[in-house]
Scaffold this motif. Structure first.
Motif, PDB file in Angstrom:
ATOM      1  N   ASN A  52      36.892  33.525  34.710  1.00  0.00           N
ATOM      2  CA  ASN A  52      38.255  34.052  34.590  1.00  0.00           C
ATOM      3  C   ASN A  52      38.259  35.547  34.255  1.00  0.00           C
TER       4      ASN A  52
ATOM      5  N   GLY B 192      45.358  31.901  39.720  1.00  0.00           N
ATOM      6  CA  GLY B 192      45.102  33.331  39.587  1.00  0.00           C
ATOM      7  C   GLY B 192      45.591  33.872  38.258  1.00  0.00           C
ATOM      8  N   THR B 193      46.125  32.946  37.408  1.00  0.00           N
ATOM      9  CA  THR B 193      46.529  33.373  36.073  1.00  0.00           C
ATOM     10  C   THR B 193      45.331  33.282  35.131  1.00  0.00           C
ATOM     11  N   VAL B 194      45.113  34.352  34.414  1.00  0.00           N
ATOM     12  CA  VAL B 194      43.952  34.384  33.514  1.00  0.00           C
ATOM     13  C   VAL B 194      44.456  34.339  32.075  1.00  0.00           C
TER      14      VAL B 194
ATOM     15  N   THR C 279      45.756  35.768  26.471  1.00  0.00           N
ATOM     16  CA  THR C 279      44.538  36.396  27.006  1.00  0.00           C
ATOM     17  C   THR C 279      44.527  37.880  26.638  1.00  0.00           C
TER      18      THR C 279
ATOM     19  N   LYS D 279      41.554  40.611  40.800  1.00  0.00           N
ATOM     20  CA  LYS D 279      41.995  39.497  41.654  1.00  0.00           C
ATOM     21  C   LYS D 279      43.009  38.595  40.957  1.00  0.00           C
ATOM     22  N   ALA D 280      43.224  38.825  39.657  1.00  0.00           N
ATOM     23  CA  ALA D 280      44.182  37.981  38.906  1.00  0.00           C
ATOM     24  C   ALA D 280      45.607  38.281  39.352  1.00  0.00           C
ATOM     25  N   ARG D 281      46.427  37.229  39.394  1.00  0.00           N
ATOM     26  CA  ARG D 281      47.836  37.431  39.794  1.00  0.00           C
ATOM     27  C   ARG D 281      48.750  37.519  38.571  1.00  0.00           C
ATOM     28  N   ALA D 282      48.238  37.035  37.438  1.00  0.00           N
ATOM     29  CA  ALA D 282      49.028  37.074  36.196  1.00  0.00           C
ATOM     30  C   ALA D 282      48.088  37.003  35.007  1.00  0.00           C
ATOM     31  N   VAL D 283      48.533  37.564  33.887  1.00  0.00           N
ATOM     32  CA  VAL D 283      47.734  37.526  32.654  1.00  0.00           C
ATOM     33  C   VAL D 283      48.590  36.922  31.548  1.00  0.00           C
ATOM     34  N   ARG D 284      48.040  35.919  30.865  1.00  0.00           N
ATOM     35  CA  ARG D 284      48.776  35.318  29.740  1.00  0.00           C
ATOM     36  C   ARG D 284      48.768  36.297  28.554  1.00  0.00           C
TER      37      ARG D 284
ATOM     38  N   ILE E  52      37.527  37.453  37.333  1.00  0.00           N
ATOM     39  CA  ILE E  52      38.728  37.549  38.193  1.00  0.00           C
ATOM     40  C   ILE E  52      39.612  38.694  37.705  1.00  0.00           C
ATOM     41  N   LEU E  53      39.735  38.774  36.372  1.00  0.00           N
ATOM     42  CA  LEU E  53      40.572  39.828  35.779  1.00  0.00           C
ATOM     43  C   LEU E  53      39.960  41.208  36.034  1.00  0.00           C
TER      44      LEU E  53
END
Lengths: 76, 172
Positions: free
Chosen positions: A31, B170-172, A47, A39-44, A34-35
């Motif tokens: 993960n 795709g959510t990290v 996180t 390539k990440a589409r969203a971040v919590r 990806i970040l």
């Protein structure tokens, strides 16, 4: 995607590897990778909080916006 | 029964039902053709009495056969879509938007089948008389209509869930 993730720069500045960060923040290496590669589409928020805590930075240090990278599809 | 075992059994049953549906269709088609080429012997064998109401009864029985035939492709679509859904479960990724569309197609097909069922009941009722009784064991039931409603609702819920999951990818 016009959002740039500057995780690589932050890690480099702190002489930390992605694996070490993964152990610190308890987020999988996959993960984080990806970040890091954008390539990440969203971040919590959780996180973001964990990474900022581990790297001693602000969310703004991690993310940036480059309007030249906005694709026509994103503009609608 | 284990999950892979149940899935494997489901696929086998569904494939067998696809074949059974085709055989059923061929049987109905043969009956319909026989009703045209050998009208007298066939309807006599089916218990249609000579005299009053005979023509109406023959027309009614032919219509019921046509409606039965129309149900074959509809049932095929249901079984094919169900098989496709089972295959996505086997592949390990069933919560996808195409499965919601498949579920909705199944809902429309079940609605179509219930429509045919009603039509057959109406035709049987108008074709039969005290002189020419027709026993096709028809009865109205609310359960299939509730199933149709349930399928439409589930398809909508599934679609919403699949889109939410796609959004989370795709959510990290």
């Amino acid at each position: 995607m016009a959002i740039i993730v500057k995780l690589d720069d932050l890690l480099h500045a702190r002489r930390m590897t992605l694996t070490e960060l993964s152990e610190k923040v308890d987020i999988t290496l996959a993960n984080l990778s990806i970040l890091k590669t954008g390539k990440a589409r969203a971040v919590r928020f959780s996180t973001l909080e964990a990474i900022c805590d581990a790297l001693g930075c602000q969310p703004g240090d991690l993310l940036a916006f480059d309007p030249t990278l906005v694709t026509p599809a994103e503009k609608g | 029964m284990s999950a892979p075992g149940a899935l494997s059994l489901s696929r086998t049953v569904l494939r067998a039902l696809v074949v059974a549906n085709v055989i059923y269709g061929l049987g109905i088609l043969a009956l319909l053709v026989a009703s045209l080429v050998a009208e007298g012997p066939l309807f006599t064998a089916l218990g249609v009495k000579q005299g009053e109401g005979m023509d109406r009864m023959i027309r009614g029985m032919r219509f019921i056969a046509v409606a039965g035939l129309a149900a074959v492709p509809i049932a095929h679509v249901i079984l094919a879509r169900l098989l496709a859904i089972v295959d996505t479960v086997r592949a390990g990724d069933p919560f996808v938007v195409p499965n919601a569309a498949r579920l909705q197609t199944i809902a429309w097909c079940v609605l179509g089948l219930e429509g045919l069922h009603l039509l057959i009941g109406a035709v049987a009722a108008t074709s039969a008389s005290s002189v020419q009784p027709l026993d096709i064991d028809w009865s109205f039931s609310v359960t299939p209509w509730i199933a149709v409603l349930l399928l439409f609702v589930l398809a909508r819920v599934f679609d919403h869930g699949a889109r939410m999951r796609a959004d989370l990818e795709g959510t990290v």
